[in-house]
Design an enzyme around this catalytic site. Structure first.
Site: not given
Lengths: 751, 286, 156
Positions: A480, A521-523, A706, A708, A710
């Protein structure tokens, strides 16, 4: 550097047209010929052996099946595992005959319509033989009632850097705080839902708004004992997740029903089911003591964390360690000890939740940081600036390097923009009889993928078509946030093709290439975006090379623009498509590339959040009047989407600071089991979030980007609490600081 | 007409369906509570009498000495009615602070009263105004009861199976009034405590007479004589003094001596009363 | 029972259980699935539709109650292939993320602008106080409506 055409632009998401017109089909909107509806029956008792008499319910017209523990495979699994190598403690079943929390799955009712299913549920006779429940960490630690085999301790591990005891000896001051954070409901507005059916190729298809399609595939195949390649998970449009839909909860059981009945089955939940019967952010108790010298340098820190893991093991170890590891990446602390323990309780299991440990860890440590500054009579920003990590800092635990850390700049820029010094000096003058005013701030950090902890790679197939369009096949999941748009911008930039001509897949395990860890994991921007950039670069090189060979042009003369390729010394223009076709004709090869991209690093993202609050000393209600988020983001691929993440993250964080908690009584009943009893921040309570982005290029990130999403939810909560504590001169460390908590503190102080 | 649902068009039809009404039959006015409650309790087998479009219950009638508010008048209609604002400002305020826009567009004053929730927002106002409830039975006979008697407990009223509220009657007066509430969020929140104050004003903005009802500190709103006495002679321009604050706390202590929530509510009620008074100040431009 | 009502400017006549919720009627009988269910208790606003010019939570309304009424749902906003001004503003401003609250959110804003063409920020906030969003923090949603108001003021 060449000016970028797509990256860095606030471009509109293509999916927003259908979303704005109601045309988007979410799983709950899907209909299939002969489709059945299914609903779970959830335990009303926290700890009980269950017997179910379904005879009367089976008589309801249109009921196809009612499954209980007796009917389902007794294959234990751990829903938090996303690939087989994790080898966690496996203690979950798709249906249970012993309920371990209010909301545990005890039966599944399948019928021709929702009404039929609900009618049958009302006719089930459920007998609970109650056992003593273990509620809360205090009771769990006592081990008087034991939920599993020998102990309620689910996990225990420590991390050690330097020698904290030695640091203690050199300290001028040691500042101790103990705080708690609550179980938080993810509150995605779309309730959990899942559809299972067979396709014409004989796949058992699970159509689900999930975060890790391969994780769903693995658990379904395991539980049903069918080959992995016969289970097809299709990531559906996601009406919000925030981690709540990350662990498969509905998927194995609905797959079982569809498999048994050989029919399409749609399993739906209502809000109360979702609040009680899925997962929540883990509650924690955190004790922190920090040793400092009088010059304001942190010499050492000890952090003890107790995590309420809930009824099943799920992510007890992961979240505890994720929390611990983050504590080594924000401040330069030469001696630090972390001790983490997770416990079983008869409450809903813990699950991934936006920030994954960071919001809890930073919640209490950031309040502690403010308390140290107070003790030293220093400005909390100045104190932080003496201790925050610098660019290129190493993680002393041996985890991947911290990268181009710009947190000091975040603080400095934020101080200036927020007019921090003056506000801090003068705001209390505004306070009068009833209202107290304060400003506060906090910092936070989060990661960029799994490198250093788990396999972190992704496969991508990229192809340019004869009509200049391109397709990027990759196993990502747009939760989303606009992931697909972000990735398209990266693809368009690298290929130099108009964004409208690029399509990017979402995960479909039968079709898309393998991705090692899914959208968690913000990957995704960092790793999957990096993969797309790498693939795009290689594909474009291949195209240029083909052009050179076909047209006999030296490579230094080649230029491209918006899907056209040409020799700069010639007026002749060629579309990418022309070259694709000619290349295939002359060289018998396609204009495509496949690659496996391993994440090269795992730097930290950072943020500083500043807030101004007005506290009603009578009602305990807090108004957040003003706030500012300053993010070290490397580079914003799409600033508008980045702002959206930060504003939404702030809503999450403000909720954690002020309202949100799963209220569970001593019997394990969930009191906050609906939105009227579980308040999230609504429009009238939400301040405008001002945003400053620090864009200083993260070396391995695609175009310097890079994470943002989480990150955005970490710093707001402690910033609000620090502002309240400053306003009232209290030391609140309980999250959320509800009106009752605030009034109680005021009463204690006698102000 | 469907057997499980009837929308009577006139009094005769209404009387007829009321005659047959049993405990499975529910009257729906706005429906914002009823539909949720039926679903929450898993009740599938029920009948509905729909009066949401019953015109006679949807009007507000301003007579010389009294105001007759139809039971199906919605919160939004109350909130937007200038005459209500003039005569019963507390009702405007209570209607305005109940639920969300979507809920206020449907929820009715009759429904709010019959639900008799401990934290119902219009109820303390009706108590403070000594409102009469006009009740009709299936024989088209009417009875009147004080709202404060009509509500007997949490979710309990004197309404019998074959009865329906037709309207609420409030005497016109020169009194000024205000309503305030405290929930766990600023808006769209259930009252943890609410309050209606009705005042007769004297010279120099002094309160000559006060009626105060506090909601959610008992099974139904409680009259707060201690606070009332303290406010008589109070000059509105002033803030609450320490004596008054003590009295407010005592009032709460008396109302809920054994409840854990009293510690919070004792303090919060000071803010609640302050909010209510400041609304009066605003209305009187003090 | 035969129910007759206008839905998105079209007369609809159906034989339906009048105790069905309006939400279910729209989604199941009329296949208008743009209207969403998020909480089933009128708290989240995802099911907001406009009934006779007023925003209501369609999970708290029975279809029998709207017999003869005029219903506007998210599907009815687009006119002759042209999006409603609110839809456009939501898209341009980035007010849409997961999109699940969006239809209800837009309908609440629509109801507001129908009666109040130039609302203040407080009025905008107030009109969506019953529409929960977990993605956006409401900021861009409010800005989208503000943009419409600003354009209207500039065009005067």
């Amino acid at each position: 550097m060449k000016e970028l055409k797509y990256v860095g632009k606030s471009l509109v998401r293509e999916d927003s047209y259908d979303k704005a017109t109601g045309k988007t089909i979410y799983v709950g909107d899907m209909k299939r010929t002969d489709m059945l509806y299914a609903k779970l029956v959830l335990s009303e008792k926290a700890h009980a052996d269950i017997e179910i008499d379904r005879s009367e319910a089976m008589l309801v017209e249109g009921i196809e099946a009612i499954y209980t523990h007796e009917d389902v495979p007794k294959v234990f699994y751990n829903s938090a595992e996303w690939y087989p190598g994790i080898k966690g403690i496996r203690d979950e079943l798709i249906l249970n005959n012993r309920a371990r929390f209010v909301g545990d799955r005890i039966a599944l009712v399948v019928g021709s319509s929702k009404e039929t299913v609900e009618k049958a549920i009302s006719k089930l006779k459920i007998i609970y033989k109650e056992l003593k429940p273990v509620i809360g960490l205090k009771q769990a630690r006592k081990d008087e009632v034991i939920i599993k085999e020998n102990t309620n301790l689910a996990f225990s591990k420590s991390i050690n850097v330097g020698n904290y005891e030695e640091a203690l000896k050199k300290a001028d001051y040691v500042i101790k705080d103990i705080g708690t954070t609550p179980k938080v409901h993810h509150a995605a507005i779309e309730p959990h839902v899942c559809l299972a059916e067979f396709d014409y190729q004989g796949n058992l298809v699970i159509c689900t708004p999930c975060q890790v399609a391969t994780q769903v595939q693995m658990h379904v195949a395991n539980v049903l004992n069918i080959p992995l390649n016969k289970v097809r998970t299709v990531k559906a449009v996601m009406g919000g997740s925030f981690g709540g839909k990350s662990q498969p909860i509905l998927e194995p059981i609905v797959a079982f029903a569809a498999w048994k009945l050989n029919r399409a089955v749609l399993l739906y939940m209502d809000r109360t089911d979702v609040i009680t019967g899925t997962v929540s952010r883990n509650a924690t108790e955190i004790a922190v003591e920090t040793a400092v010298n009088k010059e304001g340098k942190i010499l050492g820190r000890k952090v003890e964390v107790r995590v309420d893991g809930g009824a099943y093991n799920t992510n007890a170890s992961n979240v505890t360690m994720a929390l611990g590891k983050k504590l080594y990446r924000l401040y330069d602390i030469p001696n630090q000890t972390f001790e983490g323990k997770a416990y079983y309780t008869n409450t809903l299991p813990g699950g991934t939740c936006r920030g994954y440990g960071s919001p809890q860890g930073h919640a209490v440590t950031e309040v502690n940081i403010d308390n140290i500054a107070k003790k030293l009579n220093m400005d909390p920003c100045e104190f932080r600036l003496l201790n925050l990590v610098d660019e290129g800092a190493k993680d002393l635990t041996g985890a991947p390097e911290i990268g181009n850390a710009k947190i000091k700049e975040c603080v400095k820029v934020g101080m200036e923009a927020f007019n921090w010094k003056e506000k801090r000096d003068t705001i209390k003058n505004k306070s009068a009889d009833r209202y107290a005013y304060g400003v506060g701030m906090a910092c936070g950090t989060h990661g960029n993928g799994y490198k250093g902890a788990y396999p972190d790679f992704t496969n991508v197939d990229m192809r340019i078509y004869a009509d200049e369009g391109a397709i990027v096949k990759i196993g990502v999941h747009d939760l989303g946030c606009g992931t697909i748009t972000t990735l398209k911008q990266i693809a368009a930039e690298t290929l130099d093709i108009n964004m409208e001509k690029i399509r990017i897949t979402e995960a479909d395990t039968f079709v898309t290439p393998y991705d090692s860890a899914g959208t968690q994991a913000s990957r995704v921007t960092y790793v999957c975006g990096g993969a797309i950039k790498e693939a795009g670069k290689k594909l474009k090189a291949k195209l240029i090379n083909a052009f050179c060979k076909l047209k006999n042009v030296p490579i230094e003369n080649v230029e491209t623009a918006n899907g056209y390729i040409y020799d700069k010394n010639s007026t002749e223009e060629h579309t990418y498509g022309d070259i694709v076709t000619e290349y295939e004709k002359h060289f018998s090869e396609s204009m495509s590339i496949s690659l496996e991209y391993k994440s090269p690093a795992n730097p930290a993202s950072f943020a500083a959040f500043f807030a101004e609050v007005k506290v009603d000393k009578y009602t305990g209600l807090v108004d957040v009047i003003d706030c500012l988020a300053v993010h070290d983001i490397g580079r914003a691929i799409n600033p508008m989407l980045v702002e959206g993440q930060i504003q939404g993250g702030a809503q999450f964080g403000l909720g954690m600071a002020l309202y949100e908690q799963m209220k569970i009584n001593k019997n394990g009943d969930v009191k906050s089991n609906s939105f009227s009893k579980y308040h999230i921040i609504n429009s009238t309570s939400m301040p405008k979030v001002k945003i400053i982005l620090i864009e200083d290029n993260e070396p391995y990130g695609p175009y310097g980007a890079k994470s943002v999403g989480e990150m955005a939810t970490v710093a707001p909560a402690p910033a609000i609490i620090n502002a309240i504590n400053f306003a009232l001169d209290t030391n609140i460390t309980t999250f959320p600081a509800t009106p009752e908590v605030i009034v109680n503190e005021i009463l204690k102080k006698g102000i | 007409m469907s057997s499980n649902y009837i929308a009577p068009k006139n009094i005769e039809e209404l009387c007829m369906v009321l005659k047959d009404k049993d405990d499975r039959t529910h009257i729906i006015a706005g429906g914002t509570d009823l539909i949720i409650n039926l679903r929450k309790k898993g009740i599938i087998d029920y009948k509905i009498i729909d009066i949401s479009k019953f015109q006679r219950f949807k009007t507000i009638d301003f007579q010389e000495d009294r105001i007759i508010i139809g039971s199906c008048v919605t919160m939004i209609e109350l909130e937007n009615n200038e005459e209500i604002k003039k005569y019963i400002p507390a009702l405007t305020s209570a209607a305005y602070s109940l639920g969300s826009t979507q809920i206020r567009n449907k929820a009715t004053i009759g429904g709010n009263l019959v639900n008799a929730s401990q934290s119902g927002d219009t109820i303390p106002v009706l108590f403070a105004y000594d409102a009469d409830v006009r009740i009709m039975n299936s024989s088209n006979e009417y009875r009147y009861e004080k709202a404060s008697d009509f509500v007997s407990g949490i979710g309990q009223t004197s309404l019998r199976d074959d009865e329906i509220i037709t309207s609420i009657i409030i005497k016109k007066s020169d009194s000024i009034s205000a309503f305030s509430k405290i929930g766990s969020r600023k808006t769209v929140t259930i009252s943890k405590i609410n309050c209606c104050g009705k005042f007769d004003m004297g010279e120099e903005d002094r309160i000559n007479n006060a009626i105060i009802y506090l909601g959610a500190v008992g099974v139904k709103p409680v009259r707060s004589d201690l606070i009332e006495n303290e406010l008589i002679g109070f000059k509105l321009g002033q803030g609450l003094n320490d004596g008054m604050k003590k009295v407010i706390q005592l009032q709460i202590e008396n109302a809920i001596p054994n409840r854990n929530s009293k510690h919070y509510k004792k303090v919060a009620t000071i803010g609640l009363i302050e909010d209510m008074l400041s609304q009066v100040r605003g209305d009187l431009r003090i | 029972m035969i129910i007759k009502l206008m839905v998105n400017d079209k007369m609809v006549e159906r034989d339906v259980d009048p105790t069905k919720r309006l939400l279910d009627f729209l989604r199941e009988d009329l296949n208008l699935t743009g209207t969403k269910e998020g909480c089933s208790e009128g708290e989240c606003g995802a099911c907001t539709v406009i009934v006779n010019d007023k925003a209501v939570a369609s999970c708290c309304v029975l279809v029998g109650q709207v017999n003869g009424d005029n219903i506007l749902t998210i599907e009815g906003l687009e006119k002759n292939g042209e999006l409603d001004i609110i839809q456009k503003a939501f898209i341009e401003k980035g007010a849409i993320q997961c999109g699940f609250c969006t239809p209800g959110m837009i309908m609440s804003c629509k109801a507001l602008l129908m009666k109040n063409p130039k609302p203040t920020v407080d009025e905008i906030k107030r009109s969506i106080e019953g529409n929960l969003c977990r993605c956006t923090g409401y900021t861009k949603i409010i800005e989208a409506v503000q943009q419409i108001v600003e354009e209207r003021c500039n065009n005067e």
